[in-house]
Design an enzyme around this catalytic site. Sequence first.
Site, mmCIF file in Angstrom:
data_model
loop_
_atom_site.group_PDB
_atom_site.id
_atom_site.type_symbol
_atom_site.label_atom_id
_atom_site.label_comp_id
_atom_site.label_asym_id
_atom_site.label_seq_id
_atom_site.Cartn_x
_atom_site.Cartn_y
_atom_site.Cartn_z
ATOM 1 N N GLU A 5 1.550 0.062 -4.790
ATOM 2 C CA GLU A 5 0.750 1.240 -5.085
ATOM 3 C C GLU A 5 1.679 2.426 -4.885
ATOM 4 O O GLU A 5 2.257 2.577 -3.802
ATOM 5 C CB GLU A 5 -0.442 1.349 -4.136
ATOM 6 C CG GLU A 5 -1.299 2.574 -4.449
ATOM 7 C CD GLU A 5 -2.231 2.973 -3.308
ATOM 8 O OE1 GLU A 5 -3.212 3.662 -3.585
ATOM 9 O OE2 GLU A 5 -1.975 2.605 -2.137
ATOM 10 N N ASP A 41 0.822 -1.212 0.000
ATOM 11 C CA ASP A 41 0.000 0.000 0.000
ATOM 12 C C ASP A 41 0.857 1.264 0.000
ATOM 13 O O ASP A 41 1.825 1.366 0.765
ATOM 14 C CB ASP A 41 -0.874 -0.033 1.266
ATOM 15 C CG ASP A 41 -1.830 1.134 1.351
ATOM 16 O OD1 ASP A 41 -2.682 1.265 0.450
ATOM 17 O OD2 ASP A 41 -1.724 1.925 2.310
#
Lengths: 543, 543
Positions: free
Chosen positions: A303, A266
Amino acid sequence: MNKVMKTNKGRSGISINGNKASIRLWAPKAKNAFIKLHESGEKLALTSEKYGYWTLDTDQLKDGSLYQYILDDKDPLPDPASVSQPQGVHGPSEVVDLNTYQWTDADWNNVALEDYIIYELHTGTFTPESNFAGIESKLDYLVSLGINAIEIMPVAQFPGGRNWGYDGVFPYAVQNTYGGPKGLQQLVDACHQKGIAVVLDVVYNHLGPEGNYFGEYGHYFTEKYNTPWGNAINFDDAGCDAVREYFIENVLMWFRDFHVDALRMDAVHAVKDFGPEHILSEIKSRVSELVAKTGRQHYLIVECDLNDTRFINPQDKAGFGMDSQWIDEFHHALRITAGGDQTGYYSDFNGIADLAKSYSDAYVYDGQYSPHRDRKFGVKATDNPGKQFIVFSQNHDQVGNRMLGERSSELFSFEMQKLMAGAVLTAPFLPMLFMGEEYSEPHRFMYFVSHTDPELAEAVRKGRKAEFAAFHAQGEAPDPVAEETFINSQLQWNLPEQGDHLVMLNFYKALIALRKKLPALHHLDRKHVKASANEEQRTLILQ
Amino acid sequence: MNKVMKTNKGRSGISINGNKASIRLWAPKAKNAFIKLHESGEKLALTSEKYGYWTLDTDQLKDGSLYQYILDDKDPLPDPASVSQPQGVHGPSEVVDLNTYQWTDADWNNVALEDYIIYELHTGTFTPESNFAGIESKLDYLVSLGINAIEIMPVAQFPGGRNWGYDGVFPYAVQNTYGGPKGLQQLVDACHQKGIAVVLDVVYNHLGPEGNYFGEYGHYFTEKYNTPWGNAINFDDAGCDAVREYFIENVLMWFRDFHVDALRMDAVHAVKDFGPEHILSEIKSRVSELVAKTGRQHYLIVECDLNDTRFINPQDKAGFGMDSQWIDEFHHALRITAGGDQTGYYSDFNGIADLAKSYSDAYVYDGQYSPHRDRKFGVKATDNPGKQFIVFSQNHDQVGNRMLGERSSELFSFEMQKLMAGAVLTAPFLPMLFMGEEYSEPHRFMYFVSHTDPELAEAVRKGRKAEFAAFHAQGEAPDPVAEETFINSQLQWNLPEQGDHLVMLNFYKALIALRKKLPALHHLDRKHVKASANEEQRTLILQ
């Protein structure tokens, strides 16, 4: 000089070998440390080791034993490297022997990265069961859809039972309400039996606010850098060696002990590390060592909101060696092309010419001035192959971070939804669906939490409201704490076989089948794709 | 997409071309902007340009004109890109035509980097005149000493007249009390006539607290990163393009308009930039363009506390391309070997084996665990040539950041001072002296400021005290605000010709002459130097 070249590598937490439990804890500030056995109440003193570690080998713990740590005679705390929190984030930790699971996937080979067709799902809202068993019950459905990888939103233990997963506070522990660590092992094994790879979403840029006992143990955070979630995790400041090892070993655990095929890390733009070896690069090196040892292939996906190829370039070209990255700009360009609002970060995107640029160049901004960011942004990704970019028309963020959580099903016409699916599934990148989009699920995917701390719950409510100021959104944000917000975000499994939902499902199945069948669609060579935009006719021509 | 590839390059401030003054100001938040002519009081409206710039061409300003800016009808402010502040940091800015100086150094060629023998000095305390003319009067002395480069501590305009220079708030302006911009041009020209190169110390990691009007103009700072001096300068956040250009053009100005030979960039570990092109690398590229155009060579030297070769590696090997860096660890190892206290950051150093390591490897810590930093530190600098490292037994920080500012003359025996000089001047790196050490100046070099804000002055006093907690220093820190602290830090020019001072001076002259004469001493090839330590005899053998 009696300096040691390396700090002790290896996992913290408790591992079981036969009758022996080996305990390892990093608590550099503690003067003394004990493990408290939950059932007997007995306390065993840990031995102080170099670099702030504490260890003990004991026969008094076994699979299923509950325990806590006591530092400097203070209140007992859960283990920061706990793999199981059966009573939630504040309760005792549970010893789980990760080696007892009887794997049946010895013949499994990870899907080649360039063939990945990913289906992102959230365990709590994917099925009414809200757990791994629920996912397992839908694997045949997913196989018939044609996808070959599921991406599971974070499962690290979070407060309560309702959470997207980004408030996790035990990176090693698998959410108790989802089925715990053995439940996840069972799910991955079942996926492999069905030919489905498993991507796990992990969060290494922050830790959640409730049940966060890290400050009691060591310097997990640094004041050098600020992130949207407070001080950054300490990857390059005093004490960072143990923190780095903690997260590296977390990566290795998912691959080694859970047979996970890929991690989706993330928001790595918030992983701040100015040290000579970026933590992502060190993770890559350690994963490569594991792969060399086991022969199993694992991918690292990030990400990253930086349009900086340094993250995905190979290590021998000074990159961090990540295998692939999400490419939000494709989504933004696609959404604006489809007629979406140009508010907030969408204001940087104008339409079909941006989409054509993303087809050609992956990044829309690769050096231009971005008005929203008020700076030049990005670099050219000329030498990065298509498999290094993951595209989508929806994902948990782009849907759920809307104030009301509307999916495309609510925002765009049926035909436009089809066009958007076509845009994603014909792209020279890796396509990803968000659960339910394949049958145009009408339920929203809203933001929900179940913090037990009322002040925190209120802060989250307020924070959500403030977040939407930039989007000038109308109306009231749903209450993230209310259970119905969670319930109303669940997929409705009676729909896929009905009317237009079935039409859409069949359309997705056909598109996915086509992508697999046609070499031009799965070769992922952007150099052979010529994308051009006709602005007046709002047409994108792919050749 | 009507995006522009680059923001406007070029210098802010006021430049004179014939009768025309061209004004350029970055003030992106302003709704309107005026220049106020100091003598007439007249206000001229500036024209808003792209990217937050304001411009005007006018014949009403000439060399020597005073001016201020007025934004949004608020109080008049000095120009952040002012080159001259004749009335100090709060006063009006002065137009100075940097092109009027009649240079006489057309035949000057920069000294080859590998031949640099550097002499660091502080303009205010080097001579009783406390200015550039004072330095010029000592050039023959410096030539006779044998050094071929002076490094001038920062001259960017700071509050008052007494300051090390690191509180500068006008990076383009040359301190008025030192002689201003034309005084610096004159000094550099005179140095070149004497065969001396000029290294200028510049500060790109923070701006001083008093007279700092940057916040009124634009986003010069970012909240993403914290430094010891507060929020970091904004090199990668919203608005950074103009800030980057501001500092890049500052570098170019010193080289182009002041003929400075090299910059020493202060504490670049606090220059925080996670963007795809580090600001230091962009500076390097822009300097390379200038060098290609003018044919004059300029060097970029950094102070960097990271032991990370990324800073000095060539750009085609993913480095930032800096030419050389200070290597404090050589100093620390040398000082401990000489018998200095092992307090504070010295606690990481044990003695002669560390010094031998630095002779061989430059960095003492190149991957080992550092107890003081509590982490593994550094990388190997195997492929970096000796000219990329600058060594010293004293410098302004190592002397002046002691609580009492004692030089080696006070701390070590006469013979030990000679040994330390020998260690530096025989090292396979670039040697640097700190003004006065060549004749064992007994005056301390203390920390002094002359802030006009009494609260700030008090804060500095307190800060100094707190800083020495780690060193457990005895006694009271000298008052940094008192004028006698400054006066008592000045060199005493009656000493070099007397007694032991003369002996030491002649020793330094002989050592420097020897270094220049013996190929083995100036070849700087660490691979041909074998350093070994005999711990018992406390002997370092160089072969």
